[in-house]
Write a protein that holds these residues in place. Structure first.
Motif, PDB file in Angstrom:
ATOM      1  N   ALA A   1      36.499  36.721  52.160  1.00  0.00           N
ATOM      2  CA  ALA A   1      35.639  37.769  51.601  1.00  0.00           C
ATOM      3  C   ALA A   1      36.341  39.125  51.620  1.00  0.00           C
ATOM      4  CB  ALA A   1      34.326  37.842  52.383  1.00  0.00           C
ATOM      5  N   VAL A   2      37.035  39.418  52.727  1.00  0.00           N
ATOM      6  CA  VAL A   2      37.772  40.682  52.829  1.00  0.00           C
ATOM      7  C   VAL A   2      38.850  40.751  51.745  1.00  0.00           C
ATOM      8  CG1 VAL A   2      39.372  42.020  54.273  1.00  0.00           C
ATOM      9  CG2 VAL A   2      37.339  40.976  55.296  1.00  0.00           C
ATOM     10  N   HIS A   3      39.615  39.668  51.605  1.00  0.00           N
ATOM     11  CA  HIS A   3      40.686  39.677  50.604  1.00  0.00           C
ATOM     12  C   HIS A   3      40.142  39.728  49.180  1.00  0.00           C
ATOM     13  CE1 HIS A   3      44.040  39.531  53.222  1.00  0.00           C
ATOM     14  NE2 HIS A   3      43.724  38.365  53.755  1.00  0.00           N
ATOM     15  N   ALA A   4      39.077  39.010  48.914  1.00  0.00           N
ATOM     16  CA  ALA A   4      38.505  39.037  47.566  1.00  0.00           C
ATOM     17  C   ALA A   4      38.088  40.459  47.199  1.00  0.00           C
ATOM     18  CB  ALA A   4      37.330  38.079  47.468  1.00  0.00           C
ATOM     19  N   MET A   5      37.381  41.121  48.122  1.00  0.00           N
ATOM     20  CA  MET A   5      36.972  42.505  47.844  1.00  0.00           C
ATOM     21  C   MET A   5      38.187  43.420  47.746  1.00  0.00           C
ATOM     22  SD  MET A   5      33.421  43.010  49.957  1.00  0.00           S
ATOM     23  CE  MET A   5      34.019  42.388  51.508  1.00  0.00           C
ATOM     24  N   ASN A   6      39.170  43.186  48.605  1.00  0.00           N
ATOM     25  CA  ASN A   6      40.373  44.017  48.604  1.00  0.00           C
ATOM     26  C   ASN A   6      41.151  43.855  47.299  1.00  0.00           C
ATOM     27  OD1 ASN A   6      42.109  45.870  49.858  1.00  0.00           O
ATOM     28  ND2 ASN A   6      43.314  44.277  50.813  1.00  0.00           N
ATOM     29  N   PHE A   7      41.371  42.615  46.865  1.00  0.00           N
ATOM     30  CA  PHE A   7      42.108  42.381  45.618  1.00  0.00           C
ATOM     31  C   PHE A   7      41.345  42.872  44.389  1.00  0.00           C
ATOM     32  CE2 PHE A   7      44.243  38.735  47.983  1.00  0.00           C
ATOM     33  CZ  PHE A   7      45.438  39.415  48.141  1.00  0.00           C
TER      34      PHE A   7
ATOM     35  N   THR B   1      43.291  34.969  46.729  1.00  0.00           N
ATOM     36  CA  THR B   1      42.521  34.671  47.932  1.00  0.00           C
ATOM     37  C   THR B   1      42.783  33.246  48.407  1.00  0.00           C
ATOM     38  OG1 THR B   1      40.839  36.266  47.254  1.00  0.00           O
ATOM     39  CG2 THR B   1      40.193  34.652  48.912  1.00  0.00           C
ATOM     40  N   ALA B   2      42.813  32.296  47.483  1.00  0.00           N
ATOM     41  CA  ALA B   2      43.082  30.898  47.841  1.00  0.00           C
ATOM     42  C   ALA B   2      44.506  30.724  48.374  1.00  0.00           C
ATOM     43  CB  ALA B   2      42.849  29.991  46.637  1.00  0.00           C
ATOM     44  N   ALA B   3      45.466  31.396  47.772  1.00  0.00           N
ATOM     45  CA  ALA B   3      46.851  31.308  48.253  1.00  0.00           C
ATOM     46  C   ALA B   3      46.958  31.818  49.680  1.00  0.00           C
ATOM     47  CB  ALA B   3      47.787  32.092  47.329  1.00  0.00           C
ATOM     48  N   ASP B   4      46.246  32.882  49.982  1.00  0.00           N
ATOM     49  CA  ASP B   4      46.257  33.403  51.339  1.00  0.00           C
ATOM     50  C   ASP B   4      45.578  32.430  52.302  1.00  0.00           C
ATOM     51  OD1 ASP B   4      46.588  35.759  53.289  1.00  0.00           O
ATOM     52  OD2 ASP B   4      44.469  35.219  53.458  1.00  0.00           O
ATOM     53  N   ALA B   5      44.395  31.962  51.932  1.00  0.00           N
ATOM     54  CA  ALA B   5      43.592  31.145  52.839  1.00  0.00           C
ATOM     55  C   ALA B   5      44.137  29.740  53.057  1.00  0.00           C
ATOM     56  CB  ALA B   5      42.156  31.059  52.308  1.00  0.00           C
TER      57      ALA B   5
ATOM     58  N   GLU C   1      47.927  50.589  46.295  1.00  0.00           N
ATOM     59  CA  GLU C   1      48.547  51.386  47.353  1.00  0.00           C
ATOM     60  C   GLU C   1      47.708  51.461  48.631  1.00  0.00           C
ATOM     61  OE1 GLU C   1      46.342  54.234  44.631  1.00  0.00           O
ATOM     62  OE2 GLU C   1      47.715  52.560  44.326  1.00  0.00           O
ATOM     63  N   LEU C   2      46.427  51.080  48.561  1.00  0.00           N
ATOM     64  CA  LEU C   2      45.559  51.111  49.748  1.00  0.00           C
ATOM     65  C   LEU C   2      45.262  49.725  50.318  1.00  0.00           C
ATOM     66  CD1 LEU C   2      43.012  53.872  48.681  1.00  0.00           C
ATOM     67  CD2 LEU C   2      45.018  54.083  50.168  1.00  0.00           C
ATOM     68  N   ARG C   3      45.782  48.678  49.721  1.00  0.00           N
ATOM     69  CA  ARG C   3      45.483  47.321  50.197  1.00  0.00           C
ATOM     70  C   ARG C   3      46.011  47.065  51.602  1.00  0.00           C
ATOM     71  NH1 ARG C   3      46.521  43.987  44.607  1.00  0.00           N
ATOM     72  NH2 ARG C   3      44.647  44.780  43.577  1.00  0.00           N
ATOM     73  N   ILE C   4      47.225  47.486  51.868  1.00  0.00           N
ATOM     74  CA  ILE C   4      47.799  47.267  53.197  1.00  0.00           C
ATOM     75  C   ILE C   4      47.005  48.031  54.264  1.00  0.00           C
ATOM     76  CG2 ILE C   4      49.867  47.527  54.641  1.00  0.00           C
ATOM     77  CD1 ILE C   4      50.010  45.250  52.522  1.00  0.00           C
ATOM     78  N   PRO C   5      46.639  49.291  54.069  1.00  0.00           N
ATOM     79  CA  PRO C   5      45.808  49.961  55.075  1.00  0.00           C
ATOM     80  C   PRO C   5      44.450  49.265  55.304  1.00  0.00           C
ATOM     81  CG  PRO C   5      46.806  51.602  53.661  1.00  0.00           C
ATOM     82  CD  PRO C   5      47.121  50.270  53.056  1.00  0.00           C
TER      83      PRO C   5
ATOM     84  N   VAL D   1      41.839  37.144  41.313  1.00  0.00           N
ATOM     85  CA  VAL D   1      41.374  37.371  42.686  1.00  0.00           C
ATOM     86  C   VAL D   1      41.198  36.037  43.412  1.00  0.00           C
ATOM     87  CG1 VAL D   1      39.431  38.215  44.066  1.00  0.00           C
ATOM     88  CG2 VAL D   1      40.357  39.613  42.206  1.00  0.00           C
ATOM     89  N   ALA D   2      40.625  35.050  42.745  1.00  0.00           N
ATOM     90  CA  ALA D   2      40.434  33.733  43.357  1.00  0.00           C
ATOM     91  C   ALA D   2      41.776  33.081  43.691  1.00  0.00           C
ATOM     92  CB  ALA D   2      39.615  32.838  42.437  1.00  0.00           C
ATOM     93  N   GLN D   3      42.762  33.210  42.821  1.00  0.00           N
ATOM     94  CA  GLN D   3      44.081  32.634  43.081  1.00  0.00           C
ATOM     95  C   GLN D   3      44.751  33.309  44.273  1.00  0.00           C
ATOM     96  OE1 GLN D   3      45.865  33.227  39.208  1.00  0.00           O
ATOM     97  NE2 GLN D   3      45.530  31.085  38.626  1.00  0.00           N
TER      98      GLN D   3
END
Length: 130
Positions: free
Chosen positions: A78-84, A22-26, A90-94, A18-20
Motif C-alpha cells: 500500500a505504501v509503495h502503490a501510493m508512493n509510485f 509494487t509487485a516487483a518490490d513485493a 525526487e521525494l520517493r526515497i524520503p 504502479v501495479a508492476q
C-alpha cells in the motif's frame, strides 16, 4: 527504485505501471534480495562475523520467511502503490526512508523476539538467573 524500476516499468503513474512496480518490490526485490541480505548481515554482525554467520542468518530467514514476508505484505504494498502513484520521483526515497523507520522496528522485533522472550524467562527482576 528511481533508476531500476523506471528502466524496467517506465515513468508512468497509471494503475498498470504502479501495479508492476509494487509487485516487483513485493514478490522479487524483498523476498529474494532485501530480506535474505538483512538476515545474513544482521546475524553475521551480531553473532558470528564469518561466512558461517552469513549462512546461519540465511537459514534463520528460511525458517521465518513466510511470517516476515506476510508482515511486509501487510504494510509495504500500500505504501509503495501510493508512493509510485502520487509522490514526485525526487521525494520517493524520503517517503520510503520515513516509513522504513517503522518497518525496521517491526522487523527487528520479529527477528529478535524469540531471543528476547527466551532471555526474560530465565531471569529475575534484576537480571539474576532463577
Amino acid at each position: 527504485y528511481n533508476n531500476l524500476f523506471t528502466r524496467l516499468f517506465g515513468t508512468g503513474r497509471d494503475f498498470r505501471s504502479v501495479a508492476q512496480k509494487t509487485a516487483a518490490d513485493a514478490f522479487w526485490h524483498v523476498p529474494m534480495l532485501y530480506l535474505p541480505l538483512y538476515y545474513a548481515w544482521e546475524h553475521a554482525v551480531l553473532h558470528d562475523v564469518s561466512l558461517n554467520g552469513l549462512a546461519d542468518g540465511l537459514r534463520k530467514y528460511r525458517g521465518e520467511c513466510f511470517d516476515v514476508c506476510t508482515a511486509y505484505w501487510q504494510m509495504w504494498p500500500a505504501v509503495h502503490a501510493m508512493n509510485f502513484m502520487f509522490t514526485p520521483v525526487e521525494l520517493r526515497i524520503p517517503v520510503v526512508t520515513s516509513v522504513s523507520f517503522v518497518w525496521l522496528v517491526v522487523l527487528s522485533f520479529m527477528s529478535h523476539g524469540e531471543r528476547a522472550s527466551e532471555g526474560q524467562e530465565g531471569t529475575g527482576s534484576r537480571g539474576e538467573v532463577r
